[in-house]
Design an enzyme around this catalytic site. Sequence first.
Site, PDB file in Angstrom:
ATOM      1  CG  HIS A  37      -2.083  -1.027   0.976  1.00 17.78           C
ATOM      2  ND1 HIS A  37      -3.185  -0.792   0.192  1.00 17.78           N
ATOM      3  CD2 HIS A  37      -2.204  -2.305   1.415  1.00 17.78           C
ATOM      4  CE1 HIS A  37      -3.956  -1.869   0.173  1.00 17.78           C
ATOM      5  NE2 HIS A  37      -3.382  -2.817   0.902  1.00 17.78           N
ATOM      6  CG  ASP A  39       1.190   0.579  -5.534  1.00 14.57           C
ATOM      7  OD1 ASP A  39       0.375   0.871  -4.634  1.00 14.57           O
ATOM      8  OD2 ASP A  39       0.925  -0.228  -6.452  1.00 14.57           O
ATOM      9  N   GLY A 124      -7.945 -14.052  -7.617  1.00 15.87           N
ATOM     10  CA  GLY A 124      -8.433 -13.423  -6.379  1.00 15.87           C
ATOM     11  C   GLY A 124      -7.612 -13.769  -5.151  1.00 15.87           C
ATOM     12  CB  ALA A 125      -4.846 -15.879  -4.516  1.00 16.76           C
ATOM     13  N   GLY A 126      -4.533 -12.329  -4.429  1.00 15.90           N
ATOM     14  CA  GLY A 126      -3.549 -11.295  -4.106  1.00 15.90           C
ATOM     15  C   GLY A 126      -2.228 -11.504  -4.826  1.00 15.90           C
ATOM     16  CB  SER A 128      -0.767  -9.403  -9.659  1.00 18.24           C
ATOM     17  OG  SER A 128      -0.554  -8.478  -8.669  1.00 18.24           O
ATOM     18  CB  SER A 130      -6.627  -8.376 -12.363  1.00 14.17           C
ATOM     19  OG  SER A 130      -5.977  -7.783 -11.272  1.00 14.17           O
ATOM     20  CG  ASP A 179      -0.459  -5.481  -8.417  1.00 16.46           C
ATOM     21  OD1 ASP A 179       0.452  -5.390  -7.577  1.00 16.46           O
ATOM     22  OD2 ASP A 179      -1.660  -5.513  -8.112  1.00 16.46           O
ATOM     23  CE1 TYR A 229      -4.961  -1.406  -3.405  1.00 15.20           C
ATOM     24  CE2 TYR A 229      -6.032   0.332  -4.662  1.00 15.20           C
ATOM     25  CZ  TYR A 229      -4.902  -0.379  -4.332  1.00 15.20           C
ATOM     26  OH  TYR A 229      -3.698  -0.053  -4.916  1.00 15.20           O
TER      27      TYR A 229
HETATM   28  C1  GLA Z   1      -2.968  -4.252  -5.052  1.00 17.04           C
HETATM   29  C2  GLA Z   1      -2.781  -3.108  -6.043  1.00 17.04           C
HETATM   30  C3  GLA Z   1      -1.355  -2.561  -6.003  1.00 17.04           C
HETATM   31  C4  GLA Z   1      -0.898  -2.275  -4.570  1.00 17.04           C
HETATM   32  C5  GLA Z   1      -1.231  -3.448  -3.657  1.00 17.04           C
HETATM   33  C6  GLA Z   1      -0.968  -3.123  -2.209  1.00 17.04           C
HETATM   34  O1  GLA Z   1      -2.225  -5.353  -5.456  1.00 17.04           O
HETATM   35  O2  GLA Z   1      -3.097  -3.495  -7.350  1.00 17.04           O
HETATM   36  O3  GLA Z   1      -1.257  -1.415  -6.826  1.00 17.04           O
HETATM   37  O4  GLA Z   1      -1.459  -1.083  -4.114  1.00 17.04           O
HETATM   38  O5  GLA Z   1      -2.574  -3.860  -3.761  1.00 17.04           O
HETATM   39  O6  GLA Z   1       0.380  -2.909  -1.992  1.00 17.04           O
END
Ligand code: GLA
Length: 394
Positions: A37, A39, A124-126, A128, A130, A179, A229
Amino acid sequence: MTEQNEIINAFIKLYGGDSSDVRVFSSPGRVNLIGEHTDYNGGFVFPAALSQSSTVAVRKTDTGCIRIAATDLPDRVVLDINKLADYKNLSWGNYQAGVAYVMQQQGYYIQSCDILYNDTVPFGAGLSSSAAIEVVMALTLAQFSYEKGVTDIPNMIELAKTAQKAENIYCGVNCGIMDQFASAMGRKNHAIFLDCKDLSFKYVPLDLNGYKIVIGNTNKKRSLAESKYNERRAQCEEALSQLKLAYPDAECLRDISADQFEDAKTLILNDICRMRAEHVIFECDRVLKSVEALDKGDLRAFGNLMTASHISLRDLYEVTGNHLDIMVEESLAIEGCIGARMTGAGFGGCTVSIVADSAIDRFISEVGRNYESRTGIVPAFYITEAGDGGREIL
Ligand code: GLA
C-alpha cells in the site's frame, strides 16, 4: 508437453485452422516481498514476478472483433472493436476490454483477433492475476499495432502504465502501478526494487542462501476488497492534504520522512487517516532497509522487516483480517521461518514467508494443518520461483 503446445492445441480445437499463424504471449503474476500500500503513495515496493502466468494463444483475424475464450471458463466474450467502451460490466473479459479501450484511445491500431487465455495465477488470491491478464493483452495488441506500422516497438513500462489505467478507469479499481510493473518487467531469479514516484528501478538478485520464499494461500476469497482498497487510498489522500500544512512541497506521503511525520502528525485530524499515513511512511523506510539487508546478505534482518510490515498492515492499515493473521502467526511459529507477512492488497489472499530449505516440508505440513484446524479452510502453498516478465514465447 509444454504449456505452449497445450495452449496452441486447445486454441486450434476451439477456433479451427492450424498452428502456423498462432502466436503465444505470456505475462506473470507477482508476489510482493515488502512495501504494501505504498505504490499509490509514491513509495517504494519490492515485488518479484512469478512463474505462474497468464498465457494467450492468439491469431489475427479480419472480423472487426476480438473474440476471447479461457481454458477454465465455459463462456466466450466477443468485443466489437468499434464499441470498446461498452464492456465495463462483463462478468469476465472486462480487464481485456479495458486494455483494448484505453489503447484505442491512445492511438494504437486495435487488431481483430481470436484469443485463448490460460491462467495459472490463482484468481483473487492477491498474486495479481488481473495484472497478468491485462499486461499480456496490452503486449499482444501493442505488438500487432507495431507490426501494422502504427506504433513503436512495445515499451514494457508504457504498457504497464496502460494496463494500470485500464484497471483504474475501466474496472473502477484505483490501484497503483506495482502489479502491472512487476508483470511487465519481471526478471528470472530477481526481485524489483521500484520507486513508484518516478518508476526508477533496480533488479535485486534473490540469492537466499539456504532459504526459500514460500507463498501461503489462505484460500479465503477477498470480500469487498475493491471498495476497501479505494477507501484506504482516499484516507491517505486526506492525511497528505493535512500534512501539507507543514510540508507544502510534499507531493505524496513518501515525500515525508518518519521524523517529519512524528513532528507533524497531530495535523491529521482523523485518527484512522493518521494510522494509515503512519503505516505508509514507515513501510517505505522498511523497504529501503530490506534492500540494504539483502545487499549485505542479512536475511534475518530482512525477515524481521517483513514481519514488522505485517504487524503494521494489521494494526495501522487494517487490511489483514483473521485468516491472514492466523497464517502469519502459524508460519512464524515454525523454526526455520524467519519472517512472514501478507502480500498484495490484503483482505484475504496470500502470505509470503522466508523459510529455511531444511524446514520447508515441515512448514507446509504444520502450517497447513494448524491453519486448517483454526479456520476450517485447506490452504495451498507455492515455493516461489521468480520468473520473467511479459514476452512473446517463440
Ligand atoms: C494491489 C494493487 C497494487 C498495490 C497493492 C498493495 O495489489 O493493485 O497497486 O497497491 O494492492 O500494496
